[in-house]
Design a protein around this motif. Structure first.
Motif, PDB file in Angstrom:
ATOM      1  N   LYS A   2     -36.874  33.396  -9.527  1.00 21.05           N
ATOM      2  CA  LYS A   2     -35.547  33.398 -10.124  1.00 21.05           C
ATOM      3  C   LYS A   2     -34.938  32.003 -10.073  1.00 21.05           C
ATOM      4  N   VAL A   4     -31.217  29.741 -11.709  1.00 16.53           N
ATOM      5  CA  VAL A   4     -30.031  29.657 -12.561  1.00 16.53           C
ATOM      6  C   VAL A   4     -30.322  28.569 -13.589  1.00 16.53           C
ATOM      7  N   ILE A  17     -28.952  33.587 -14.964  1.00 12.41           N
ATOM      8  CA  ILE A  17     -30.034  33.823 -13.992  1.00 12.41           C
ATOM      9  C   ILE A  17     -31.235  34.361 -14.764  1.00 12.41           C
ATOM     10  N   SER A 306     -25.244  32.689  -7.750  1.00 13.40           N
ATOM     11  CA  SER A 306     -24.856  33.596  -8.832  1.00 13.40           C
ATOM     12  C   SER A 306     -23.422  33.351  -9.308  1.00 13.40           C
ATOM     13  N   LEU A 330     -30.189  34.260  -4.708  1.00  9.11           N
ATOM     14  CA  LEU A 330     -31.097  34.790  -5.730  1.00  9.11           C
ATOM     15  C   LEU A 330     -32.111  35.755  -5.156  1.00  9.11           C
TER      16      LEU A 330
END
Length: 330
Positions: A2, A4, A17, A306, A330
């Motif tokens: 994961k 961003v 994300i 996030s 994440l």
């Protein structure tokens, strides 16, 4: 993994994300399990497109500052799995950033994190401490007893520069816009704090230096403030600035026979020249932190990966004091 990511320049709402591919480690690289990052003005400029020249390719993973734990090190590395480290090592053209689960970095840019600090505190330091060091040590070579004016006591670079200049033995002056920020500067070691909204450059130069000007002026603000820095420096003095955009009349420096130093901390990452020096600076900063000579100040607002868009908005608001930090969720 994961991450961003940013798929276009613009507002903080553009962060998303997503899952991105990881890659194998190359020679001289480390894989860091990312625990925290911090937000710097250059991150805002890259995200918005103002600093498009420095931006990684889309989908872009931004942010250079990182604190985390070594997951994997190339054979023969001076780092080992499990080491707690910090660095400013990506988020610019050619180098993916810290807003992800794991970040692969050039080990030359990395140092072991100060033992005294949490991961969030460690992530606050790399870019600002390297920038302050390059300006005050590498460029102007601050000496004991010199008068050093630092603009922006409560800013990311400014609050570190105040402490570093004091540690170098300087008589430290700093500017700020409120009594709270002035007090912060003094708490960090400034001998004198100046409210620039209440006192003109001419007035504080006259009051504090008998009209002669300061030996060194470190401008962490840029823009119109550069002219104020040129006005505040003494004959044959030195001005260092970390924001060099715009058009400026250099005549005031010329008639004072003063020296101007531009500091672009990103250069080693962008050019692959001098990266070892950044790692060495961070080693020295870690020793200063662990000996309680220097400390980061974190803004009171809490953010995570996030909510990184909110972190950007907060820094852009001008209300932040110290460093804006985000922890990895994440």
């Amino acid at each position: 993994m994961k991450a961003v990511v940013l798929n276009k320049f613009g507002e903080p709402i553009n962060f998303r994300i997503e899952k991105i591919a990881s890659r194998e480690l190359k020679a001289c690289e480390l894989k860091i399990n990312v625990k925290a990052t911090s937000v710097n003005p250059v991150d805002l400029k890259i995200r918005s497109g103002v600093a498009e020249t420095f931006a990684p390719e889309f989908p872009a993973v931004l942010h250079g500052d990182v604190a985390g734990i070594v997951e994997e090190a190339f054979p023969g590395s001076s780092f080992s799995k499990g080491d707690e480290v910090y660095a400013c090592a990506g988020g610019v053209k050619g180098l993916s950033g810290a807003l992800c689960e794991s970040m692969i970095v050039d080990q030359k840019l990395v140092a072991k994190k100060p033992k005294q600090l949490s991961m969030a505190e460690g992530a606050a330091l790399p870019l600002v401490s390297i920038t302050a060091w390059e300006a005050l040590v590498d460029r102007v070579n601050v000496e004991p007893g010199q008068t050093v004016l630092i603009h922006g006591a409560a800013g990311g670079v400014g609050h570190i520069a105040v402490q570093l200049a004091k540690a170098l033995g300087a008589i430290v002056y700093t500017t700020a816009s409120t009594s709270e920020k002035m007090q912060m500067g003094k708490d960090l070691g400034a001998d004198y704090a100046i409210n620039y909204k209440e006192m003109s450059v001419e007035d504080y130069v006259k009051h504090y230096t008998n009209g002669k000007g300061f030996d060194v002026v470190f401008d962490t603000v840029g823009g119109d403030n550069m002219e104020k820095s040129f006005q505040a420096v003494r004959n044959s003095g030195q001005v260092a600035c970390i924001v060099g955009s715009g058009e400026h009349d250099m005549t005031p420096l010329y008639i004072k026979s003063a020296t101007y130093h531009g500091v672009l901390m990103l250069l080693p990452m962008l050019t692959n020249e001098g990266r070892e020096h950044h790692g060495e600076i961070l080693k020295r900063i870690a020793k200063m932190v662990d000996h309680k000579v220097l400390k980061p100040v974190l803004d009171g607002e809490k953010f995570s990966f996030s909510s990184i868009g909110e972190a950007h908005t907060h820094l852009e608001s001008g209300k932040a004091i110290g460093k804006v930090v985000a922890v990895n969720d994440l």
